[in-house]
Design an enzyme around this catalytic site. Structure first.
Site, PDB file in Angstrom:
ATOM      1  N   SER A   1      22.821  78.223-100.201  1.00  0.00           N
ATOM      2  CA  SER A   1      22.934  77.646 -98.795  1.00  0.00           C
ATOM      3  C   SER A   1      24.094  78.476 -98.012  1.00  0.00           C
ATOM      4  CB  SER A   1      23.234  76.145 -98.953  1.00  0.00           C
ATOM      5  OG  SER A   1      24.427  76.050 -99.813  1.00  0.00           O
TER       6      SER A   1
ATOM      7  N   GLY B   1      24.635  83.945-101.580  1.00  0.00           N
ATOM      8  CA  GLY B   1      23.482  83.163-101.749  1.00  0.00           C
ATOM      9  C   GLY B   1      22.399  83.289-100.614  1.00  0.00           C
TER      10      GLY B   1
ATOM     11  N   THR C   1      20.448  80.204-107.533  1.00  0.00           N
ATOM     12  CA  THR C   1      21.275  78.928-107.238  1.00  0.00           C
ATOM     13  C   THR C   1      22.340  79.311-106.284  1.00  0.00           C
ATOM     14  OG1 THR C   1      23.156  79.761-109.154  1.00  0.00           O
ATOM     15  CG2 THR C   1      21.051  78.385-109.698  1.00  0.00           C
ATOM     16  N   GLY C   2      22.836  78.006-105.541  1.00  0.00           N
ATOM     17  CA  GLY C   2      23.753  78.139-104.626  1.00  0.00           C
ATOM     18  C   GLY C   2      23.153  79.164-103.393  1.00  0.00           C
TER      19      GLY C   2
ATOM     20  N   SER D   1      32.697  88.353-110.960  1.00  0.00           N
ATOM     21  CA  SER D   1      33.634  88.614-110.125  1.00  0.00           C
ATOM     22  C   SER D   1      34.479  89.950-110.374  1.00  0.00           C
ATOM     23  CB  SER D   1      34.508  87.560-109.628  1.00  0.00           C
ATOM     24  OG  SER D   1      35.511  87.801-109.008  1.00  0.00           O
TER      25      SER D   1
ATOM     26  N   TYR E   1      39.348  80.580-112.577  1.00  0.00           N
ATOM     27  CA  TYR E   1      38.076  81.361-112.023  1.00  0.00           C
ATOM     28  C   TYR E   1      38.178  82.696-112.499  1.00  0.00           C
ATOM     29  CZ  TYR E   1      35.532  83.819-108.195  1.00  0.00           C
ATOM     30  OH  TYR E   1      34.553  84.494-107.657  1.00  0.00           O
TER      31      TYR E   1
HETATM   32  P1  NAD Z   1      30.159  80.307-100.741  1.00  0.00           P
HETATM   33  O1  NAD Z   1      31.253  79.152-100.875  1.00  0.00           O
HETATM   34  O2  NAD Z   1      29.842  80.596 -99.510  1.00  0.00           O
HETATM   35  O3  NAD Z   1      28.993  79.813-101.329  1.00  0.00           O
HETATM   36  C1  NAD Z   1      28.907  79.098-102.801  1.00  0.00           C
HETATM   37  C2  NAD Z   1      27.464  78.385-103.108  1.00  0.00           C
HETATM   38  O4  NAD Z   1      27.480  77.867-104.325  1.00  0.00           O
HETATM   39  C3  NAD Z   1      27.067  77.219-102.012  1.00  0.00           C
HETATM   40  O5  NAD Z   1      25.677  77.431-101.644  1.00  0.00           O
HETATM   41  C4  NAD Z   1      27.386  76.066-102.842  1.00  0.00           C
HETATM   42  O6  NAD Z   1      26.153  75.123-102.298  1.00  0.00           O
HETATM   43  C5  NAD Z   1      27.111  76.437-104.237  1.00  0.00           C
HETATM   44  N1  NAD Z   1      27.734  75.511-105.206  1.00  0.00           N
HETATM   45  C6  NAD Z   1      28.876  75.361-105.306  1.00  0.00           C
HETATM   46  N2  NAD Z   1      29.242  74.469-106.400  1.00  0.00           N
HETATM   47  C7  NAD Z   1      27.716  74.146-106.790  1.00  0.00           C
HETATM   48  C8  NAD Z   1      27.285  73.345-107.796  1.00  0.00           C
HETATM   49  N3  NAD Z   1      28.117  72.506-108.626  1.00  0.00           N
HETATM   50  N4  NAD Z   1      26.213  73.191-108.033  1.00  0.00           N
HETATM   51  C9  NAD Z   1      25.272  73.992-107.285  1.00  0.00           C
HETATM   52  N5  NAD Z   1      25.784  74.697-106.248  1.00  0.00           N
HETATM   53  C10 NAD Z   1      26.865  74.891-105.973  1.00  0.00           C
HETATM   54  O7  NAD Z   1      30.564  81.310-101.853  1.00  0.00           O
HETATM   55  P2  NAD Z   1      30.307  82.798-101.762  1.00  0.00           P
HETATM   56  O8  NAD Z   1      31.486  83.701-101.602  1.00  0.00           O
HETATM   57  O9  NAD Z   1      28.876  83.109-101.307  1.00  0.00           O
HETATM   58  O10 NAD Z   1      29.922  83.039-103.555  1.00  0.00           O
HETATM   59  C11 NAD Z   1      29.053  83.158-104.276  1.00  0.00           C
HETATM   60  C12 NAD Z   1      28.962  83.614-105.697  1.00  0.00           C
HETATM   61  O11 NAD Z   1      29.581  84.872-105.598  1.00  0.00           O
HETATM   62  C13 NAD Z   1      30.132  82.656-106.381  1.00  0.00           C
HETATM   63  O12 NAD Z   1      29.518  82.584-107.630  1.00  0.00           O
HETATM   64  C14 NAD Z   1      31.476  83.505-106.241  1.00  0.00           C
HETATM   65  O13 NAD Z   1      32.098  83.173-107.404  1.00  0.00           O
HETATM   66  C15 NAD Z   1      30.816  84.767-106.143  1.00  0.00           C
HETATM   67  N6  NAD Z   1      31.734  85.836-105.668  1.00  0.00           N
HETATM   68  C16 NAD Z   1      32.406  85.727-104.539  1.00  0.00           C
HETATM   69  C17 NAD Z   1      33.248  86.629-104.102  1.00  0.00           C
HETATM   70  C18 NAD Z   1      33.784  86.642-102.307  1.00  0.00           C
HETATM   71  O14 NAD Z   1      34.674  87.446-102.211  1.00  0.00           O
HETATM   72  N7  NAD Z   1      32.990  85.793-101.666  1.00  0.00           N
HETATM   73  C19 NAD Z   1      33.618  87.503-104.798  1.00  0.00           C
HETATM   74  C20 NAD Z   1      33.367  87.592-106.067  1.00  0.00           C
HETATM   75  C21 NAD Z   1      32.326  86.790-106.648  1.00  0.00           C
END
Ligand code: NAD
Length: 237
Positions: free
Chosen positions: A11, A15, A8-9, A133, A146
């Protein structure tokens, strides 16, 4: 026969790295997105991964995406609940809708996808990976919703690991500070301060998380379930 996975997610950020990593490793990949649809279509064309728009908060949307994927994937071996959103606001100023959105995207989304795929995963002996996270482990100021949602995801992981065993393994990854669009809410100074506290002296890359995910979804992790793997450069250990 190639293994099959739903992410999921897919894009953006982590992800996208997951989609690239699993397709490069020969898996058949299907991924969802809500934002960055144009980028998702380009990623799909480049990697051969299937893609569809799906809001993980919405039961019907999850059902529709699952129906579409299952016509093509038939027997999934893995699910990665990765979709997520960020937040930066003190609790006293947080509207209820924002709190609920945090819970819905991270917890309700993982619940809906896991519940929908568990019967099929039991048949294939597959596994589930939840992207939690570091803030779900330590708590972060101005990110109470969060942090609570990500801590909830760890609880879900541990409970479901017991419930879904022995057929299905369930694990989580707790990334630290990973360079993706999600860091847009941090100032340069805040990121520099965080980097200074990381023993491995750099922010994480999406590929660091994808490497850990590839291991946890593989046969090499066949005796690992109910665990939270921290991918954080030593920021919290
Ligand atoms: P990102 O914003 O680059 O990507 C988020 C993805 O989630 C996108 O593909 C978006 O389309 C999708 N998304 C958001 N809301 C949605 C919904 N309601 N339904 C379906 N898809 C949805 O963020 P990222 O940093 O790649 O985050 C990916 C995961 O990793 C998340 O769960 C985030 O909490 C977690 N995370 C990220 C970090 C960081 O530092 N970037 C750290 C810890 C955890």
């Amino acid at each position: 026969m190639p293994k099959r996975i739903i992410i999921t997610g897919g894009s953006s950020g982590i992800g996208e790295a997951l989609v690239r990593r699993f397709t490069a490793d020969g898996w058949i990949v299907a991924f969802t997105c809500l934002t960055h649809e144009k980028e998702a279509r380009a990623l799909s064309a480049e990697t051969g991964a299937l893609c569809c728009v799906c809001d993980v908060r919405d039961e019907k949307s999850v059902g529709d995406a699952l129906g579409y994927f299952m016509k093509l994937i038939h027997r999934p071996d893995g699910l990665i609940n990765n979709a997520g959103i960020a937040q930066k606001r003190v609790l006293e100023e947080m509207p209820l809708t924002e709190w609920e959105d945090m819970m819905n995207v991270h917890l309700r989304g993982a619940f809906l996808w896991s519940r929908a795929l568990l019967p099929a995963l039991r048949e294939t002996g597959g596994s589930i990976l939840n992207i939690s996270s570091i803030w779900g482990q330590t708590g972060a100021s101005c990110e109470a919703g969060y942090s609570a949602a990500k801590a909830g995801l760890i609880g879900l992981t541990k409970a479901l690991a017991k419930e879904a065993a022995p057929q299905v393994r369930v694990n989580a990854i707790a990334p630290g500070v990973i360079e993706t669009p999600m860091l847009g809410g941090y100032s340069e100074a805040e990121l520099e301060e965080l980097r200074g506290r990381i023993p491995l002296d750099r922010l994480g890359k999406p590929g660091d998380v994808a490497d850990a995910a590839a291991f946890l979804m593989s046969e090499r992790a066949s005796y690992i379930t109910g665990q939270v793997l921290a991918v954080n450069g030593g920021l919290y250990c």
